[in-house]
Scaffold this motif. Structure first.
Motif, PDB file in Angstrom:
ATOM      1  N   VAL A  33       0.843  -1.196   0.000  1.00 36.21           N
ATOM      2  CA  VAL A  33       0.000   0.000   0.000  1.00 36.21           C
ATOM      3  C   VAL A  33       0.878   1.245   0.000  1.00 36.21           C
ATOM      4  CG1 VAL A  33      -1.636   1.331   1.391  1.00 36.21           C
ATOM      5  CG2 VAL A  33      -2.006  -1.114   1.032  1.00 36.21           C
ATOM      6  N   TRP A  34       1.907   1.250   0.835  1.00 39.25           N
ATOM      7  CA  TRP A  34       2.808   2.397   0.903  1.00 39.25           C
ATOM      8  C   TRP A  34       3.500   2.625  -0.444  1.00 39.25           C
ATOM      9  CZ3 TRP A  34       3.129   4.347   5.984  1.00 39.25           C
ATOM     10  CH2 TRP A  34       3.839   5.540   6.105  1.00 39.25           C
ATOM     11  N   LEU A  37       0.954   4.064  -2.977  1.00 31.39           N
ATOM     12  CA  LEU A  37       0.693   5.464  -2.646  1.00 31.39           C
ATOM     13  C   LEU A  37       1.878   6.346  -3.045  1.00 31.39           C
ATOM     14  CD1 LEU A  37      -1.051   5.220   0.846  1.00 31.39           C
ATOM     15  CD2 LEU A  37      -2.086   5.799  -1.353  1.00 31.39           C
ATOM     16  N   VAL A  42       0.028  10.165  -3.733  1.00 29.10           N
ATOM     17  CA  VAL A  42      -1.101  10.562  -2.893  1.00 29.10           C
ATOM     18  C   VAL A  42      -0.598  10.962  -1.510  1.00 29.10           C
ATOM     19  CG1 VAL A  42      -3.262   9.793  -1.842  1.00 29.10           C
ATOM     20  CG2 VAL A  42      -2.635   9.006  -4.123  1.00 29.10           C
ATOM     21  N   PRO A  45       3.571  10.423   0.487  1.00 25.62           N
ATOM     22  CA  PRO A  45       3.970   9.339   1.396  1.00 25.62           C
ATOM     23  C   PRO A  45       5.484   9.226   1.596  1.00 25.62           C
ATOM     24  CG  PRO A  45       3.178   8.458  -0.666  1.00 25.62           C
ATOM     25  CD  PRO A  45       2.911   9.921  -0.698  1.00 25.62           C
TER      26      PRO A  45
END
Length: 75
Positions: A33-34, A37, A42, A45
């Motif tokens: 997920v990191w 992103l 987004v 991060p």
């Protein structure tokens, strides 16, 4: 008591593993997920990761601090 610390299970700085351990999530999922992103940009991060890597204490630092405090308190 759970603490938010950088994990010894690290790839870069241990931030993702520390967050995953704190919330009881899968480490690989948090890293993916990191990563996505960061690719999408987004919420900046990468900057957030850098800030967390500076602010979050390492797991071994917390253990040493607790050991010193226990010695001082005679526990």
């Amino acid at each position: 008591m759970k603490r938010l610390v950088r994990s010894a299970n690290r790839k870069i700085a241990g931030v993702c593993a520390g967050v995953a351990e704190f919330f009881g999530w899968d480490v690989a999922t948090v890293r993916l997920v990191w990563f996505f992103l960061a690719i999408l940009g987004v919420g900046a991060p990468v900057l957030f990761y850098l800030i967390l890597s500076i602010v979050m204490p390492a797991e071994n630092q917390v253990v040493r601090f607790e050991e010193r405090m226990n010695k001082r308190l005679g526990k």
